[in-house]
Scaffold this motif. Structure first.
Motif, mmCIF file in Angstrom:
data_model
loop_
_atom_site.group_PDB
_atom_site.id
_atom_site.type_symbol
_atom_site.label_atom_id
_atom_site.label_comp_id
_atom_site.label_asym_id
_atom_site.label_seq_id
_atom_site.Cartn_x
_atom_site.Cartn_y
_atom_site.Cartn_z
ATOM 1 N N ARG A 85 0.785 -1.226 0.000
ATOM 2 C CA ARG A 85 0.000 0.000 0.000
ATOM 3 C C ARG A 85 0.821 1.283 0.000
ATOM 4 O O ARG A 85 0.258 2.379 -0.133
ATOM 5 C CB ARG A 85 -0.909 0.037 1.240
ATOM 6 N N LYS A 86 2.129 1.181 0.166
ATOM 7 C CA LYS A 86 2.932 2.393 0.329
ATOM 8 C C LYS A 86 2.785 3.361 -0.837
ATOM 9 O O LYS A 86 2.562 4.564 -0.635
ATOM 10 C CB LYS A 86 4.398 2.022 0.525
ATOM 11 N N ALA A 87 2.930 2.880 -2.070
ATOM 12 C CA ALA A 87 2.857 3.771 -3.222
ATOM 13 C C ALA A 87 1.494 4.457 -3.310
ATOM 14 O O ALA A 87 1.400 5.664 -3.578
ATOM 15 C CB ALA A 87 3.147 2.996 -4.513
ATOM 16 N N ALA A 88 0.425 3.702 -3.074
ATOM 17 C CA ALA A 88 -0.922 4.285 -3.112
ATOM 18 C C ALA A 88 -1.084 5.342 -2.029
ATOM 19 O O ALA A 88 -1.682 6.408 -2.261
ATOM 20 C CB ALA A 88 -1.965 3.187 -2.947
ATOM 21 N N LEU A 89 -0.543 5.073 -0.855
ATOM 22 C CA LEU A 89 -0.652 6.036 0.245
ATOM 23 C C LEU A 89 0.171 7.289 -0.028
ATOM 24 O O LEU A 89 -0.198 8.390 0.414
ATOM 25 C CB LEU A 89 -0.228 5.384 1.561
ATOM 26 N N GLU A 90 1.275 7.167 -0.746
ATOM 27 C CA GLU A 90 2.035 8.357 -1.114
ATOM 28 C C GLU A 90 1.194 9.278 -2.005
ATOM 29 O O GLU A 90 1.218 10.506 -1.845
ATOM 30 C CB GLU A 90 3.333 7.957 -1.815
ATOM 31 N N TRP A 91 0.437 8.678 -2.924
ATOM 32 C CA TRP A 91 -0.453 9.490 -3.746
ATOM 33 C C TRP A 91 -1.541 10.144 -2.891
ATOM 34 O O TRP A 91 -1.888 11.314 -3.095
ATOM 35 C CB TRP A 91 -1.091 8.637 -4.847
ATOM 36 N N ASP A 92 -2.046 9.411 -1.927
ATOM 37 C CA ASP A 92 -3.058 9.990 -1.036
ATOM 38 C C ASP A 92 -2.466 11.119 -0.194
ATOM 39 O O ASP A 92 -3.146 12.121 0.078
ATOM 40 C CB ASP A 92 -3.642 8.903 -0.128
ATOM 41 N N MET A 93 -1.211 10.982 0.218
ATOM 42 C CA MET A 93 -0.565 12.050 0.988
ATOM 43 C C MET A 93 -0.439 13.317 0.141
ATOM 44 O O MET A 93 -0.661 14.436 0.641
ATOM 45 C CB MET A 93 0.812 11.599 1.481
ATOM 46 N N VAL A 94 -0.106 13.165 -1.142
ATOM 47 C CA VAL A 94 -0.026 14.336 -2.025
ATOM 48 C C VAL A 94 -1.397 15.005 -2.146
ATOM 49 O O VAL A 94 -1.512 16.229 -2.085
ATOM 50 C CB VAL A 94 0.497 13.926 -3.420
ATOM 51 N N PHE A 95 -2.431 14.193 -2.298
ATOM 52 C CA PHE A 95 -3.787 14.738 -2.439
ATOM 53 C C PHE A 95 -4.195 15.512 -1.190
ATOM 54 O O PHE A 95 -4.744 16.623 -1.289
ATOM 55 C CB PHE A 95 -4.778 13.601 -2.696
ATOM 56 N N TRP A 96 -3.947 14.943 -0.010
ATOM 57 C CA TRP A 96 -4.450 15.533 1.223
ATOM 58 C C TRP A 96 -3.524 16.589 1.821
ATOM 59 O O TRP A 96 -3.994 17.528 2.473
ATOM 60 C CB TRP A 96 -4.711 14.442 2.256
ATOM 61 N N TYR A 97 -2.219 16.452 1.624
ATOM 62 C CA TYR A 97 -1.286 17.352 2.296
ATOM 63 C C TYR A 97 -0.421 18.179 1.349
ATOM 64 O O TYR A 97 0.339 19.022 1.790
ATOM 65 C CB TYR A 97 -0.374 16.552 3.236
ATOM 66 N N GLY A 98 -0.533 17.933 0.030
ATOM 67 C CA GLY A 98 0.212 18.725 -0.931
ATOM 68 C C GLY A 98 1.598 18.171 -1.221
ATOM 69 O O GLY A 98 2.020 17.162 -0.649
ATOM 70 N N PRO A 99 2.340 18.840 -2.124
ATOM 71 C CA PRO A 99 3.638 18.319 -2.573
ATOM 72 C C PRO A 99 4.689 18.225 -1.470
ATOM 73 O O PRO A 99 5.638 17.448 -1.589
ATOM 74 C CB PRO A 99 4.058 19.293 -3.670
ATOM 75 N N ARG A 100 4.542 18.999 -0.416
ATOM 76 C CA ARG A 100 5.492 18.939 0.711
ATOM 77 C C ARG A 100 4.912 18.124 1.871
ATOM 78 O O ARG A 100 5.118 18.425 3.036
ATOM 79 C CB ARG A 100 5.849 20.357 1.160
ATOM 80 N N TRP A 101 4.210 17.060 1.521
ATOM 81 C CA TRP A 101 3.494 16.269 2.520
ATOM 82 C C TRP A 101 4.395 15.646 3.565
ATOM 83 O O TRP A 101 3.980 15.464 4.715
ATOM 84 C CB TRP A 101 2.670 15.188 1.833
ATOM 85 N N GLN A 102 5.657 15.326 3.184
ATOM 86 C CA GLN A 102 6.551 14.707 4.166
ATOM 87 C C GLN A 102 6.757 15.585 5.397
ATOM 88 O O GLN A 102 6.979 15.083 6.500
ATOM 89 C CB GLN A 102 7.923 14.410 3.542
ATOM 90 N N GLU A 103 6.666 16.908 5.203
ATOM 91 C CA GLU A 103 6.869 17.847 6.303
ATOM 92 C C GLU A 103 5.568 18.165 7.040
ATOM 93 O O GLU A 103 5.599 18.789 8.095
ATOM 94 C CB GLU A 103 7.471 19.150 5.763
ATOM 95 N N ALA A 104 4.443 17.742 6.463
ATOM 96 C CA ALA A 104 3.151 18.173 6.997
ATOM 97 C C ALA A 104 2.362 17.091 7.717
ATOM 98 O O ALA A 104 1.523 17.405 8.563
ATOM 99 C CB ALA A 104 2.293 18.738 5.851
#
Length: 269
Positions: A85-104
């Motif tokens: 699920r990691k790759a799918a969740l990375e896309w979900d993180m971009v959708f919900w938290y934006g391109p700087r999701w790792q920091e958010a």
């Protein structure tokens, strides 16, 4: 001396796990957040927190699966293309938290506890990894599909699947048939009665960790992440119940290299 299984416990591991987790399964379904979710009572703020928690959990689970993919205690259950699920969740993180999701993205205390236990199992007790994979992936293929539809309707999400990629399994044509295959593979795992009993107990622990994470979701959306204790100040047991049972070993979370670079192409669903 090995402890024999109770006479009433099914012989197949998959059936034994289902039987052993009946009570905690009911507890999970009756958690306040899940009851509200099933009624369509979910906010975007709360759902974002759900997805962030799942991201941290699946990064840990799948890194430990990769560590043990050739270990006979887990190898028959290695289905990265179908399940991971990691790759799918990375896309979900971009959708919900934006391109700087790792920091958010937030990292709640209960999620840290779950992650720590996954790390301990993968590194110290890999024979128990099946309990966590069973709890997460088969749940995703079952009730998770219902939750996807509820979230899309309640939050007015795109019908194309953005924001809920986590719930989509494009490499699985039939969830029912795949679950049958997965359970049959589980039943081929060789283990002593003592290990089998530990697997059953670990499955209960996995459900309880899920319940604790869900317990944080309603309230934690407005709470800043807690400050962890200094590195090296904790001692923990193999069961994750030591003085630092709530914490993982590093803060901030260290993202694997693939999380920092470009995302894989989002599949057309």
């Amino acid at each position: 001396m090995e402890r024999p299984q109770p006479a009433s416990m099914p012989e197949d591991l998959s059936e034994a796990l289902k039987e052993a987790t009946k009570e905690v399964h009911v507890q999970a379904e009756n958690a306040e957040f899940m009851k509200n979710f099933q009624k369509g009572q979910v906010t975007r703020k709360g759902f974002k927190l759900v997805m962030a928690s799942l991201y941290h959990i699946y990064v840990a689970l799948e890194e430990e699966i990769e560590r043990n993919k050739d270990n006979p205690v887990y190898a028959p259950l290695y289905f990265p293309e179908e399940l991971h699920r990691k790759a799918a969740l990375e896309w979900d993180m971009v959708f919900w938290y934006g391109p700087r999701w790792q920091e958010a993205i937030p990292y709640t205390q209960a999620t840290r506890r779950y992650v720590q236990r996954l790390r301990e199992v993968g590194r110290e007790e890999p024979e128990l990894l099946v309990a966590h994979a069973y709890t997460r992936y088969l749940g995703d293929l079952s009730g998770g599909q219902v939750l996807k539809k509820i979230a899309q309707k309640a939050l007015d999400l795109p019908a194309s699947g953005e924001g809920v990629d986590f719930f989509s399994f494009p490499s699985i044509a039939s969830a029912t048939k795949f679950k049958q295959l997965y359970r049959s593979r589980m039943n081929t795992l060789e283990m002593t009665p003592e290990v089998r009993q530990r697997v059953l107990e670990e499955a209960k622990t996995a459900f309880l960790l899920n319940i604790q994470v869900r317990g944080w979701w309603p309230a934690a959306a407005a709470v800043s992440p807690p400050i962890p204790p200094p590195r090296g100040s904790c001692s923990s047991t193999a069961g994750g119940r030591g003085g630092c049972g709530l914490w993982v070993s590093a803060w901030p979370p260290v993202l694997p290299p693939t999380s920092r670079g470009s995302l894989p192409q989002r599949p057309h669903l």
